[in-house]
Motif scaffolding. Sequence first.
Motif, PDB file in Angstrom:
ATOM      1  N   THR A 246       1.150  -5.584  -3.393  1.00 47.03           N
ATOM      2  CA  THR A 246       2.248  -5.326  -2.470  1.00 47.03           C
ATOM      3  C   THR A 246       2.542  -3.831  -2.481  1.00 47.03           C
TER       4      THR A 246
ATOM      5  N   LYS B 250       5.007  -0.879  -0.890  1.00 53.05           N
ATOM      6  CA  LYS B 250       6.280  -0.652  -0.213  1.00 53.05           C
ATOM      7  C   LYS B 250       6.068  -0.009   1.154  1.00 53.05           C
ATOM      8  N   GLY B 251       6.665  -0.602   2.169  1.00 54.74           N
ATOM      9  CA  GLY B 251       6.573  -0.062   3.510  1.00 54.74           C
ATOM     10  C   GLY B 251       5.286  -0.409   4.231  1.00 54.74           C
TER      11      GLY B 251
ATOM     12  N   PRO C  24       3.452  -3.953   4.565  1.00 52.49           N
ATOM     13  CA  PRO C  24       3.369  -5.373   4.179  1.00 52.49           C
ATOM     14  C   PRO C  24       2.089  -6.070   4.628  1.00 52.49           C
TER      15      PRO C  24
ATOM     16  N   ARG D 173       5.898   7.312  -0.164  1.00 52.48           N
ATOM     17  CA  ARG D 173       6.452   7.645  -1.464  1.00 52.48           C
ATOM     18  C   ARG D 173       6.364   9.149  -1.698  1.00 52.48           C
TER      19      ARG D 173
END
Length: 333
Positions: free
Chosen positions: A215, A217-218, A220, A303
């Motif tokens: 997974t 982040k941002g 999916p 990130r």
Amino acid sequence: VVTPGFVDIHTHYDAQVFWDPALTPSCWHGVTSVVAGNCGFTIAPVRAQDRELLVRTLQHVEDMSPDTLFAGVPWDEFESFPQYLDAIERRGTLLNYACYVGHTAIRIFVMGEEGYERAATDDEIRAMQEIIAEAMAAGAAGFASSSSPTHSGAGGRPVPSRVADLAEMHALVEPLRSAGKGVVALLPGEKITHGDVYGIQRTAGRPLTWTALLTVKGFPYHEKIMADNKAARAEGVEVWPQVSCRPLQFQMNLREPFTFNMRASFQELMDRPDDQRLADVEHPAVDEVAELVQVGLDQHVGRERLLDVRQCRLHPVGQVAGVHVRLLGDRQG
């Protein structure tokens, strides 16, 4: 906590098993069984003239020390995969040990240096099928391969399994169907995509597992993967994505710039002796670290702290530890 023994399903103990029968660190965490040979990076089968090539492949792709591999593996005791298993059994292990037979090793065994360069002929594919059938009869856990763009081998080139096309992959899982046992273990990527794994499983008629469903982040993407997997499961297709129970972290330095070797400049560094690497502090690869993080990862993750400096011999730790490399670059001009 008292539990049944854990099974460590993704390891690379193929060589370490010879000098560390306890298979550390898995044995420190309640693991009682391990599976090696993942990604197709086994050390058998191997011909004597190809040992150097195979070792250099493992150096690049799994950050293994060539000196350790040359010294710690009893290369003169095996050539075939069954002989490799016999060599392990003679020494014994503290944990239960299973191993896939690996695509990259098989390609090098059959094709030599050309396994890195071209498609296999029909005769070569038949030879590879025979090797897999022999390995399965001797007790291999299955067949493993990788199409991941992160896997570069000797000379920074794509590992041999990345050269194989989908037709070769289908052909090489047929021995598992004939044997009626074993697992197919894959890393999807370029020529073998996530969508291809379901057809490969149908051809094999055996469980298929792939690494790794993460997974991010941002981003999916895992949601579509799981939707496709659930639909395939409903049709009787047995595909098992592997997941991580904790965030993935890599520790690297410019002596062993592992994972950066997909960049051309780092490929050059990887083939140089240690003393030459350390002397090449002005090498263009150094300037590419931040670019790699930004372009290769940040473009869809969003990130800010994907790569930090934790240790530095040339500057006080307080000045650099925990500081993102891009900020360090800005400070240095």
